[in-house]
Design an enzyme around this catalytic site. Structure first.
Site, PDB file in Angstrom:
ATOM      1  N   ASP A 104       0.832  -1.204   0.000  1.00 43.54           N
ATOM      2  CA  ASP A 104       0.000   0.000   0.000  1.00 43.54           C
ATOM      3  C   ASP A 104       0.863   1.250   0.000  1.00 43.54           C
ATOM      4  O   ASP A 104       0.619   2.198  -0.725  1.00 43.54           O
ATOM      5  CB  ASP A 104      -0.953  -0.005   1.212  1.00 43.54           C
ATOM      6  CG  ASP A 104      -0.247  -0.301   2.531  1.00 43.54           C
ATOM      7  OD1 ASP A 104       0.975  -0.566   2.540  1.00 43.54           O
ATOM      8  OD2 ASP A 104      -0.922  -0.280   3.575  1.00 43.54           O
ATOM      9  N   ASP A 107       7.305   3.684   3.299  1.00 40.67           N
ATOM     10  CA  ASP A 107       7.636   4.833   4.145  1.00 40.67           C
ATOM     11  C   ASP A 107       9.159   4.846   4.317  1.00 40.67           C
ATOM     12  O   ASP A 107       9.866   5.376   3.464  1.00 40.67           O
ATOM     13  CB  ASP A 107       6.859   4.644   5.462  1.00 40.67           C
ATOM     14  CG  ASP A 107       6.981   5.812   6.417  1.00 40.67           C
ATOM     15  OD1 ASP A 107       7.250   6.930   5.962  1.00 40.67           O
ATOM     16  OD2 ASP A 107       6.794   5.612   7.627  1.00 40.67           O
ATOM     17  N   LYS A 135       6.599   7.590   0.039  1.00 38.34           N
ATOM     18  CA  LYS A 135       6.987   8.859   0.673  1.00 38.34           C
ATOM     19  C   LYS A 135       8.489   9.014   0.438  1.00 38.34           C
ATOM     20  O   LYS A 135       9.288   8.529   1.249  1.00 38.34           O
ATOM     21  CB  LYS A 135       6.713   8.816   2.176  1.00 38.34           C
ATOM     22  CG  LYS A 135       5.243   8.729   2.567  1.00 38.34           C
ATOM     23  CD  LYS A 135       5.120   8.638   4.097  1.00 38.34           C
ATOM     24  CE  LYS A 135       3.686   8.498   4.549  1.00 38.34           C
ATOM     25  NZ  LYS A 135       3.585   8.223   6.006  1.00 38.34           N
ATOM     26  N   PHE A 156       1.043  11.451   7.286  1.00 35.61           N
ATOM     27  CA  PHE A 156       0.360  10.201   7.611  1.00 35.61           C
ATOM     28  C   PHE A 156      -0.966  10.147   6.847  1.00 35.61           C
ATOM     29  O   PHE A 156      -1.733  11.092   6.858  1.00 35.61           O
ATOM     30  CB  PHE A 156       0.104  10.104   9.119  1.00 35.61           C
ATOM     31  CG  PHE A 156      -0.393   8.741   9.508  1.00 35.61           C
ATOM     32  CD1 PHE A 156       0.485   7.681   9.645  1.00 35.61           C
ATOM     33  CD2 PHE A 156      -1.748   8.512   9.702  1.00 35.61           C
ATOM     34  CE1 PHE A 156       0.026   6.414   9.977  1.00 35.61           C
ATOM     35  CE2 PHE A 156      -2.216   7.245  10.035  1.00 35.61           C
ATOM     36  CZ  PHE A 156      -1.324   6.198  10.168  1.00 35.61           C
ATOM     37  N   VAL A 157      -1.205   9.025   6.153  1.00 32.60           N
ATOM     38  CA  VAL A 157      -2.414   8.909   5.328  1.00 32.60           C
ATOM     39  C   VAL A 157      -3.194   7.632   5.664  1.00 32.60           C
ATOM     40  O   VAL A 157      -2.630   6.654   6.170  1.00 32.60           O
ATOM     41  CB  VAL A 157      -2.074   8.900   3.813  1.00 32.60           C
ATOM     42  CG1 VAL A 157      -1.533  10.244   3.365  1.00 32.60           C
ATOM     43  CG2 VAL A 157      -1.091   7.787   3.464  1.00 32.60           C
ATOM     44  N   ASP A 163      -4.626   2.259   7.249  1.00 26.80           N
ATOM     45  CA  ASP A 163      -5.393   2.521   8.469  1.00 26.80           C
ATOM     46  C   ASP A 163      -4.676   3.424   9.458  1.00 26.80           C
ATOM     47  O   ASP A 163      -3.460   3.565   9.430  1.00 26.80           O
ATOM     48  CB  ASP A 163      -5.644   1.198   9.197  1.00 26.80           C
ATOM     49  CG  ASP A 163      -4.347   0.655   9.822  1.00 26.80           C
ATOM     50  OD1 ASP A 163      -3.375   0.448   9.079  1.00 26.80           O
ATOM     51  OD2 ASP A 163      -4.315   0.467  11.051  1.00 26.80           O
TER      52      ASP A 163
HETATM   53  P1  IMP Z   1       8.129   1.086   6.206  1.00 22.50           P
HETATM   54  O1  IMP Z   1       8.655  -0.225   6.669  1.00 22.50           O
HETATM   55  O2  IMP Z   1       8.620   2.224   7.063  1.00 22.50           O
HETATM   56  O3  IMP Z   1       8.359   1.371   4.745  1.00 22.50           O
HETATM   57  O4  IMP Z   1       6.588   1.080   6.491  1.00 22.50           O
HETATM   58  C1  IMP Z   1       5.721   0.413   5.660  1.00 22.50           C
HETATM   59  C2  IMP Z   1       4.422   0.071   6.337  1.00 22.50           C
HETATM   60  O5  IMP Z   1       4.076   1.029   7.348  1.00 22.50           O
HETATM   61  C3  IMP Z   1       3.305   0.116   5.330  1.00 22.50           C
HETATM   62  O6  IMP Z   1       3.089  -1.138   4.764  1.00 22.50           O
HETATM   63  C4  IMP Z   1       2.123   0.578   6.157  1.00 22.50           C
HETATM   64  O7  IMP Z   1       1.462  -0.549   6.686  1.00 22.50           O
HETATM   65  C5  IMP Z   1       2.716   1.387   7.275  1.00 22.50           C
HETATM   66  N1  IMP Z   1       2.624   2.835   6.984  1.00 22.50           N
HETATM   67  C6  IMP Z   1       3.614   3.660   6.585  1.00 22.50           C
HETATM   68  N2  IMP Z   1       3.185   4.913   6.409  1.00 22.50           N
HETATM   69  C7  IMP Z   1       1.871   4.891   6.693  1.00 22.50           C
HETATM   70  C8  IMP Z   1       0.835   5.896   6.656  1.00 22.50           C
HETATM   71  O8  IMP Z   1       1.029   7.094   6.338  1.00 22.50           O
HETATM   72  N3  IMP Z   1      -0.417   5.476   6.995  1.00 22.50           N
HETATM   73  C9  IMP Z   1      -0.691   4.193   7.369  1.00 22.50           C
HETATM   74  N4  IMP Z   1       0.232   3.227   7.392  1.00 22.50           N
HETATM   75  C10 IMP Z   1       1.507   3.563   7.055  1.00 22.50           C
HETATM   76 MG    MG Z   2       1.483  -2.275   4.925  1.00 22.03          MG
END
Ligand code: IMP
Ligand code: MG
Length: 181
Positions: A104, A107, A135, A156-157, A163
């Site tokens: 989805d 980040d 992002k 944050f979205v 969610d």
């Molecule tokens: P990462 O490991 O930091 O890249 O985070 C990835 C996971 O964090 C995604 O699969 C989402 O489940 C969650 N996540 C990251 N940013 C957001 C956001 O803005 N809203 C909701 N969930 C997020």
């Molecule tokens: Mg996820």
């Protein structure tokens, strides 16, 4: 569609409309169709967030393909916890398969960076990443991201699978947090 949505204690406002998402998903489906024709790719959806995007993206493709899901947990509330837990593993053998990892949102990239390292040990034919949202300012881990729906600011979205403490997944648009002034 409503312009704002309240989830728990926070207010969110629309950032990407349902029509914009659907148009972009169709374009991505066309790209995947061209790239994976005759390769019988395996879509690997990352639960829970990617359940809606995975379903829409697959149906935007016009080719033989399969789907499986993993469940990786790394987030609580608004903050990444810094921990990766593989809670549900793939049922499908991925050796010599062409994988399309469907997320989805990316980040920091931590979740996929660790997950892809695990997948590579099982010798798939190829691994590509398709994410609805990225992002770019938040990215900290090296990742080759092949298919990106939208670059978004570091906000944050929620919505379209994403969610805030389990609320907002059902929304057809993407909503961003309204920050207090
Ligand atoms: P990462 O490991 O930091 O890249 O985070 C990835 C996971 O964090 C995604 O699969 C989402 O489940 C969650 N996540 C990251 N940013 C957001 C956001 O803005 N809203 C909701 N969930 C997020
Ligand atoms: Mg996820």
């Amino acid at each position: 569609m409503s312009q704002t949505f309240a989830a728990h204690d926070l207010l969110f406002k629309m950032m990407i409309s349902e029509a914009e998402i659907q148009e972009r998903v169709k374009e991505m489906g066309a790209e995947l169709t061209a790239r994976y024709m005759d390769k019988n790719p395996l879509f690997v959806g990352v639960l829970n967030g990617a359940f809606i995007f995975t379903a829409d993206l697959m149906r935007a493709c016009n080719l033989a393909c399969e789907v499986d899901f993993v469940r990786i947990s790394s987030y609580a509330g608004l903050q990444s916890t810094g921990q990766i837990d593989l809670i549900m593993e793939l049922k499908t053998s991925i050796k010599a398969r062409h994988l399309i990892i469907v997320e989805d949102i990316i980040d920091t990239g931590r979740t996929l960076h660790h997950f892809i390292a695990q997948l590579k040990k099982q010798e798939p034919a190829s691994i590509a990443i398709a994410t609805l949202l990225l992002k770019p300012e938040a990215l900290e881990y090296p990742l080759d991201i092949d298919f990106i729906g939208f670059d978004i600011p570091n906000k944050f979205v929620i919505g379209y699978g994403l969610d805030y403490d389990e609320q907002g997944r059902h929304l057809n648009a993407i909503y961003q947090l309204v920050e207090a002034e």
